[in-house]
Design an enzyme around this catalytic site. Structure first.
Site, PDB file in Angstrom:
ATOM      1  N   ARG A   1      11.463   4.048   3.604  1.00  0.00           N
ATOM      2  CA  ARG A   1      11.029   3.129   4.463  1.00  0.00           C
ATOM      3  C   ARG A   1      12.089   2.063   4.711  1.00  0.00           C
ATOM      4  O   ARG A   1      12.800   1.499   3.895  1.00  0.00           O
ATOM      5  CB  ARG A   1       9.716   2.042   3.736  1.00  0.00           C
TER       6      ARG A   1
ATOM      7  N   LYS B   1      26.584  -3.882  -1.034  1.00  0.00           N
ATOM      8  CA  LYS B   1      27.692  -3.755  -1.144  1.00  0.00           C
ATOM      9  C   LYS B   1      28.602  -3.087   0.173  1.00  0.00           C
ATOM     10  O   LYS B   1      29.781  -2.771   0.139  1.00  0.00           O
ATOM     11  CB  LYS B   1      28.566  -3.025  -2.550  1.00  0.00           C
TER      12      LYS B   1
ATOM     13  N   ARG C   1       0.758  -1.186   0.137  1.00  0.00           N
ATOM     14  CA  ARG C   1      -0.065  -0.167  -0.110  1.00  0.00           C
ATOM     15  C   ARG C   1       0.739   1.253   0.048  1.00  0.00           C
ATOM     16  O   ARG C   1       0.530   2.151  -0.970  1.00  0.00           O
ATOM     17  CB  ARG C   1      -0.978   0.065   1.346  1.00  0.00           C
ATOM     18  N   THR C   2       1.928   1.292   0.838  1.00  0.00           N
ATOM     19  CA  THR C   2       2.530   2.736   1.128  1.00  0.00           C
ATOM     20  C   THR C   2       3.151   3.029  -0.127  1.00  0.00           C
ATOM     21  O   THR C   2       3.078   4.062  -0.632  1.00  0.00           O
ATOM     22  CB  THR C   2       3.510   2.493   2.275  1.00  0.00           C
TER      23      THR C   2
HETATM   24  N1   CP Z   1      -0.282   0.008   5.738  1.00  0.00           N
HETATM   25  C1   CP Z   1       1.139  -0.418   5.193  1.00  0.00           C
HETATM   26  O1   CP Z   1       1.946   0.310   5.639  1.00  0.00           O
HETATM   27  O2   CP Z   1       0.978  -1.319   4.391  1.00  0.00           O
HETATM   28  P1   CP Z   1       2.226  -1.580   3.471  1.00  0.00           P
HETATM   29  O3   CP Z   1       3.217  -2.475   4.461  1.00  0.00           O
HETATM   30  O4   CP Z   1       1.639  -2.771   2.527  1.00  0.00           O
HETATM   31  O5   CP Z   1       2.832  -0.571   2.761  1.00  0.00           O
END
Ligand code: CP
Length: 330
Positions: free
Chosen positions: A128, A107, A75-76
């Site tokens: 992320r 590396k 999703r994100t």
């Molecule tokens: N809600 C959420 O962060 O979903 P994902 O891990 O799929 O991005």
């Protein structure tokens, strides 16, 4: 996409409000004041109205977003990428886990160095990582705005923004609501971020979790010091009788040191028909997703089961964040 009253009535925010967040990073929920939160919500509603009316937006044309995902996501990442495409911009992506890397981090390149380089290619970076504090490392390395797309068990501010947006669309307000947070409150970065917004609205909170996964004390202390009413319990059936919004989270296997520890708590709570039937009338059910077992599929049929509508709201919220932080508005 649900066309709520909030979206139907959305107006373009004033020029002054639209530039409030220009050049800022989005690293946590607690960095937001109520005015910044409301400009994100209002801009997202305005963009959602444009999407529903099929108006073509091009305010990010010629701009590039880097999606740097060092932990799995559906999703994100895809809603950020969709958001950038919807605004006429372009996307470059690294999507890998620390175990299976294809970038030069395999590396031995540090996150700091990787970000320093990618920052020179793009206009905004979305990051992320499984490591707490990684968004701050990225923000220190980058000149352009950095948006935290989830960092370890710490913060996930853009998820919390879309959660607030969803509650506002579905309930019309957050004032006076009782919100119950269920599941992994210890490692759940979505709930760690969400409570920072709920406290701005003065919501009453109920925390339901196994004893091994209670909300960290620094967070409960912060909420108590701000005068937020909190109840901690392990009794879900009792809690839902007073709940306006039930926010369910997954017990996250990937955050446990051993499989045995995970196995001991994994099916602690399952929201099923019995729970829904005992709940306060009109209770909204949210979940950041992915769901494993914690909400029975049979619950999907209830009008209050809003988790898939919630996921759709990630696009307008992330459109708002990309344009507000880069100053390429509307
Ligand atoms: N809600 C959420 O962060 O979903 P994902 O891990 O799929 O991005």
């Amino acid at each position: 996409m649900m066309y709520s009253k909030m979206v139907e009535n959305a107006q373009k925010p004033s020029e002054q409000r639209l530039f409030l967040m220009k050049g800022k990073d989005v690293l946590s929920a607690y960095q937001f004041n109520k005015e910044e939160l409301s400009v994100v919500i209002d801009t997202a509603a305005y963009y959602e109205k444009a999407l529903v009316e099929k108006r073509r937006l091009r305010n990010m044309e010629g701009k590039i977003m880097a999606a740097l995902f060092y932990e799995p996501s559906t999703r994100t990442r895809l809603s950020f990428e969709t958001a950038m495409h919807r605004l006429g911009g372009s996307v470059i992506t690294i999507a890998e886990s620390l175990k299976y890397q294809t970038s030069s981090m395999s590396k031995g390149e540090s996150l700091h160095d990787s970000i320093t380089v990618v920052d020179q290619y793009v206009d905004v970076l979305v990051v992320r990582s499984p490591i707490n504090g990684s968004a701050e490392i990225a923000a220190n390395a980058a000149e352009n705005p950095v948006i935290n797309a989830g960092a370890g068990a710490g913060q996930h501010p853009t998820q919390a923004l879309l959660d607030v947006y969803t509650i506002l669309k579905e309930k019309g307000t957050l004032e006076g609501l009782t919100v119950t947070l269920l599941g992994d409150l210890k490692y759940g970065r979505t709930v760690h971020s969400l409570v920072d917004f709920l406290l701005l609205y003065g919501c009453d909170l109920i925390f339901v979790s196994p004893k091994e996964l209670v909300m960290p004390e620094d967070i409960t202390n912060k909420l108590c010091n701000k005068g937020i009413k909190i109840k901690e319990t392990d009794n879900l059936l009792e809690a839902v009788k007073d709940t306006d919004v039930l926010y369910v989270t997954r017990i996250q296997k990937e955050r446990f040191a051993t499989v045995k520890e995970y196995e001991s708590v994994k099916n602690s709570y399952i929201v099923d028909d019995t729970i829904v039937k005992k709940s306060k009338e009109g209770m909204l059910i949210l979940h950041p997703l992915p769901r494993v077992n914690e909400i029975a599929v049979s619950v999907d049929k209830y009008p209050g089961a809003a988790y898939f509508r919630q996921a759709a709201n990630g696009v307008p919220i992330r459109m708002a964040l990309l344009s507000l932080t880069t100053g390429n508005v509307l």
